[in-house]
Design an enzyme around this catalytic site. Structure first.
Site, PDB file in Angstrom:
ATOM      1  N   CYS A 189       2.916   8.724  -5.295  1.00  0.00           N
ATOM      2  CA  CYS A 189       3.677   9.952  -5.048  1.00  0.00           C
ATOM      3  C   CYS A 189       2.684  11.103  -4.882  1.00  0.00           C
ATOM      4  CB  CYS A 189       4.610  10.214  -6.224  1.00  0.00           C
ATOM      5  SG  CYS A 189       5.471  11.790  -6.084  1.00  0.00           S
ATOM      6  N   ASN A 201      -5.352   7.073   4.536  1.00  0.00           N
ATOM      7  CA  ASN A 201      -5.021   6.341   5.754  1.00  0.00           C
ATOM      8  C   ASN A 201      -3.566   6.597   6.100  1.00  0.00           C
ATOM      9  OD1 ASN A 201      -5.967   4.038   7.693  1.00  0.00           O
ATOM     10  ND2 ASN A 201      -3.900   3.449   7.068  1.00  0.00           N
ATOM     11  N   GLU A 202      -3.323   7.090   7.305  1.00  0.00           N
ATOM     12  CA  GLU A 202      -1.958   7.276   7.823  1.00  0.00           C
ATOM     13  C   GLU A 202      -1.004   7.832   6.766  1.00  0.00           C
ATOM     14  OE1 GLU A 202      -0.493   3.744   9.771  1.00  0.00           O
ATOM     15  OE2 GLU A 202      -1.571   4.227  11.590  1.00  0.00           O
ATOM     16  N   GLU A 220      -1.405  -8.994   7.481  1.00  0.00           N
ATOM     17  CA  GLU A 220      -1.640  -8.749   8.909  1.00  0.00           C
ATOM     18  C   GLU A 220      -2.295  -9.926   9.619  1.00  0.00           C
ATOM     19  OE1 GLU A 220      -3.529  -4.895   8.952  1.00  0.00           O
ATOM     20  OE2 GLU A 220      -1.592  -3.890   8.657  1.00  0.00           O
ATOM     21  N   GLN A 221      -2.089 -11.129   9.111  1.00  0.00           N
ATOM     22  CA  GLN A 221      -2.747 -12.285   9.739  1.00  0.00           C
ATOM     23  C   GLN A 221      -2.266 -12.551  11.159  1.00  0.00           C
ATOM     24  OE1 GLN A 221      -1.293 -16.188   7.872  1.00  0.00           O
ATOM     25  NE2 GLN A 221      -1.170 -14.739   6.192  1.00  0.00           N
ATOM     26  N   MET A 222      -1.089 -12.000  11.558  1.00  0.00           N
ATOM     27  CA  MET A 222      -0.616 -12.200  12.931  1.00  0.00           C
ATOM     28  C   MET A 222      -1.042 -11.052  13.857  1.00  0.00           C
ATOM     29  SD  MET A 222       0.783 -15.069  12.609  1.00  0.00           S
ATOM     30  CE  MET A 222       1.641 -15.315  14.166  1.00  0.00           C
ATOM     31  N   HIS A 223      -1.891 -10.150  13.367  1.00  0.00           N
ATOM     32  CA  HIS A 223      -2.340  -8.992  14.153  1.00  0.00           C
ATOM     33  C   HIS A 223      -3.664  -9.329  14.824  1.00  0.00           C
ATOM     34  CE1 HIS A 223      -3.589  -4.925  15.116  1.00  0.00           C
ATOM     35  NE2 HIS A 223      -2.501  -4.416  14.586  1.00  0.00           N
ATOM     36  N   ARG A 238       0.850  -1.200   0.000  1.00  0.00           N
ATOM     37  CA  ARG A 238       0.000   0.000   0.000  1.00  0.00           C
ATOM     38  C   ARG A 238       0.878   1.240   0.000  1.00  0.00           C
ATOM     39  NH1 ARG A 238      -2.395  -0.261   6.261  1.00  0.00           N
ATOM     40  NH2 ARG A 238      -0.381  -0.525   7.252  1.00  0.00           N
ATOM     41  N   TRP A 292       3.795  -5.916  13.500  1.00  0.00           N
ATOM     42  CA  TRP A 292       4.801  -5.152  12.755  1.00  0.00           C
ATOM     43  C   TRP A 292       6.019  -4.727  13.555  1.00  0.00           C
ATOM     44  CZ3 TRP A 292       4.885  -0.727  15.494  1.00  0.00           C
ATOM     45  CH2 TRP A 292       3.696  -0.285  16.080  1.00  0.00           C
ATOM     46  N   GLU A 351      -7.464   3.890  15.750  1.00  0.00           N
ATOM     47  CA  GLU A 351      -7.055   2.487  15.812  1.00  0.00           C
ATOM     48  C   GLU A 351      -6.412   2.254  17.177  1.00  0.00           C
ATOM     49  OE1 GLU A 351      -4.534   1.442  12.499  1.00  0.00           O
ATOM     50  OE2 GLU A 351      -5.836   2.422  11.046  1.00  0.00           O
TER      51      GLU A 351
END
Ligand code: GAL
Length: 633
Positions: free
Chosen positions: A107, A141-142, A361-364, A103, A321, A313
């Site tokens: 620019c 987003n961010e 992000e499956q480990m989040h 993601r 991460w 969030e």
């Protein structure tokens, strides 16, 4: 404060949405943020929109009584768009294009991408601008996540030239401002100027500073375009952006001026692991986060959009991460939630509703596990919801202390650190922590903020002093602390005439004649504190208030204003907070390690961030780990 969660209906079978929505509502949530990464589902082919699923997702959530925060999907331009405009991607400092497959690969300066971002924003805003279930809009987003503020693309280079021409008018003015006579760096036209990368050794710091200012302006204008489009279609609906933690790559005060609610993404355990904290602190606060991490950002972002703010969030369990990703102590998710309320947040939204079984992000962790059973945080959300219902709305108070913070200071010191351990953000955080350890409430404000009415003002470091700031400091009647390197540069990154602290000499008559930086591990003991990292030689008629072992001035004082000529260690900061509080007549608390206090207009919150139970003298009782105590005021 409302509770919510981040939800990705596009990740789950439609049959499950209604049950998800009911379970959210039953858990005490009332807000759901959706949509911010869904471009490839909203517009699967160029110009072919598929609104059906999003219409139904919003209806389903609304049907359960939930309100929606709708994100524009511009952080994730789809493959077809990148293939159509391969030069829309950012170029990193090493000159490499940033690839598709995660993601934020755009620019900010690419005109074609800007047009596309405006188009998808307009399409979304047209469709849902008047929808009664949309309670808030989120832009992108961010901004800046994954190192994406700076781009060195041809589009950025060209936009930078335009920016320079507007700032300087003619190239001679630029050459003079930057000092380009040095090393024969003079340009004959703006067309000759490029981004400050791939140089043999460091590029001119003035060139870097302008590049950072330019890049920050690009973020702000990108955001402003979206805000204007959303406002046109959704008048009166608040707009937010979700900022990050410990992040200074663009000027959040600038972006904050264009939005209604500043939100941020709070991952206390990941931030503790990833930032400068000592091994001892990382161990002591492993599963709680340092007691000032969340509060620091709460107090910073409250000052970014005129007072309205929240947590978009909230970490609900282990993240994916950081270098290491521990689980929070039982109770911490509820504690973090209440800490946001204690600082006046209007929302806290957990990231994410259900842990994803696929992709990056499956480990989040989420509030639910991938199999839809409740994860550990779910019960804590119910607890927090019950406490919030019980205490009613909480409103922030004006704090006793103002801490002056600027993004430009972070850029100036980062561009030319002079000693690698001189980290601006860490210095600000240490000042914040010193105030909070004595039970003070803090507002973190821009130099342009109204400083009147505070009981003390701390300026940790302000290398470039904005016009009029010294006069406003001079008019204050409360104690003021000014930190090292303040007034050490002009707006074009030169040493000021008359040397540092430049314009601040109006409030503290001294001259910095030399600076030195000290390598890690060097600690020169003085009376009650230690000189580490940084020391300035100061010439002045003032007798030093505090000196080092060689009798050189460390703190100079005149009429309530102090100048600190070293990197202040914790002992020195503690001493200075005590002196300023005594002068201001402000009462301090003796808080045990890990304990923090925060007042709203109606309540006093006490939080225990220690890993064990702590006896709290001012309460006369023991507070278990990861717990809080609430008193009406
Ligand atoms: C944030 C981001 C989210 C998600 C989260 C994971 O930086 O906005 O989309 O990636 O981190 O902790």
């Amino acid at each position: 404060m409302k509770l919510g969660c981040c939800y990705y209906p596009e990740h789950w079978p439609e049959e499950r949405w209604a049950e998800d929505a009911q379970r959210m509502a039953a858990m005490g949530l009332s807000l759901v943020r959706i949509g911010e990464f869904a471009w490839s589902r909203i517009e699967p082919e160029p110009g072919r929109y598929d609104w059906g699923w999003l219409d139904r997702a919003i209806e389903t959530l609304a049907g359960a009584g939930l309100k929606v925060i709708l994100g524009t999907p511009t952080a994730t331009p789809p493959k077809w768009l990148v293939d159509r405009m391969p030069d829309m991607v950012a170029i990193d400092e090493a000159g490499r294009p940033r690839g598709f497959g995660s993601r934020r690969h755009y620019c900010f300066s690419h005109e074609g991408y800007r047009t596309e971002a405006a188009r998808i924003t307009a399409a979304l805003a047209q469709r849902y601008g008047a929808h009664p279930a949309i309670a808030m809009w989120q832009t992108d987003n961010e901004y800046g996540c994954h190192d994406t503020v700076l781009s060195f693309s041809p589009a950025a280079a060209s936009a930078f030239r335009g920016w320079l021409a507007a700032r300087y008018g003619n190239v001679d003015a630029l050459n003079t401002a930057w000092g380009n006579v040095f090393w024969s760096m003079e340009y004959r036209s703006f067309a000759e100027v490029g981004p400050p990368h791939l140089t043999v050794t460091e590029a001119n710091p003035a060139h870097w500073l302008d590049y950072r200012r330019f890049a920050s302006d690009q973020v702000a204008s990108f955001n402003r375009e979206q805000v204007a489009i959303i406002r046109a279609h959704a008048p009166g609906v608040p707009i937010t952006h979700n900022f990050m933690g410990f992040f200074t790559e663009f000027d959040h005060h600038d972006v904050g001026r264009d939005i209604d609610v500043a939100t941020w993404d709070s991952y206390p355990l990941g931030f503790l692991e990833q930032f400068w904290f000592s091994a001892d602190e990382k161990a002591a606060f492993l599963r709680q986060g340092h007691p000032d991490i969340a509060a620091f950002h709460h107090d910073l972002y409250r000052g970014c959009a005129g007072g309205r703010w929240g947590v978009m969030e909230q970490q609900p369990g282990p993240v994916n991460w950081a270098r290491f990703n521990p689980a929070p102590l039982p109770g911490m998710v509820a504690l973090w939630t209440l800490e946001a309320a204690a600082h006046g947040a209007e929302l806290t939204s957990y990231f994410r509703w259900r842990q994803a079984p696929f992709a990056q992000e499956q480990m989040h962790a989420g509030l639910l596990r991938p199999d839809s059973t409740e994860a550990e945080a779910a019960d804590e959300v119910r607890t927090a919801a019950a406490v919030l219902a019980d205490i009613g709305p909480q409103a922030a108070v004006k704090a006793e202390a103002a801490l002056v913070f600027t993004y430009e200071a972070a850029w100036v010191i980062g561009i030319q650190p002079q000693g690698q351990s001189f980290r601006y953000l860490e210095l600000v955080f240490e000042c914040y922590s010193a105030l909070r350890q004595r039970g003070l409430d803090v507002d973190i404000v821009a130099p342009s903020a109204d400083l009147s009415g505070y009981r003390m003002v701390v300026v940790p470091s302000l290398p470039i002093v904005p016009d009029g700031f010294a006069e406003r400091l001079a008019a204050l009647e409360c104690p003021v602390l000014i930190g090292p390197r303040s007034g050490s540069k002009t707006a074009s990154f030169r040493i000021p005439e008359g040397l540092a602290p430049g314009a601040l000499r109006e409030v503290i008559p001294l001259t910095v004649t030399r600076v030195e930086s000290l390598r890690d591990g060097v600690a020169e003991p003085a009376d009650g504190f230690t000189v580490t990292r940084w020391r300035e030689d100061v010439a002045s008629d003032l007798a030093p208030e505090l000196a080092d072992a060689a009798e050189r001035a460390v703190v100079s004082y005149k009429d309530g204003v102090r100048y600190c000529a070293i990197w202040p260690d914790r002992a020195l900061l503690a001493l200075l907070v005590e002196r300023m509080a005594a002068e201001a007549g402000v009462a301090l608390l003796d808080l045990p390690p890990g304990i923090r206090v925060r007042r709203t207009q109606t309540h006093v919150f006490t939080f225990n961030y220690a890993a064990e139970g702590v006896f709290i003298p001012h309460l006369g009782s023991l507070l278990p780990p990861a717990s809080w105590h609430l008193d009406p005021r």
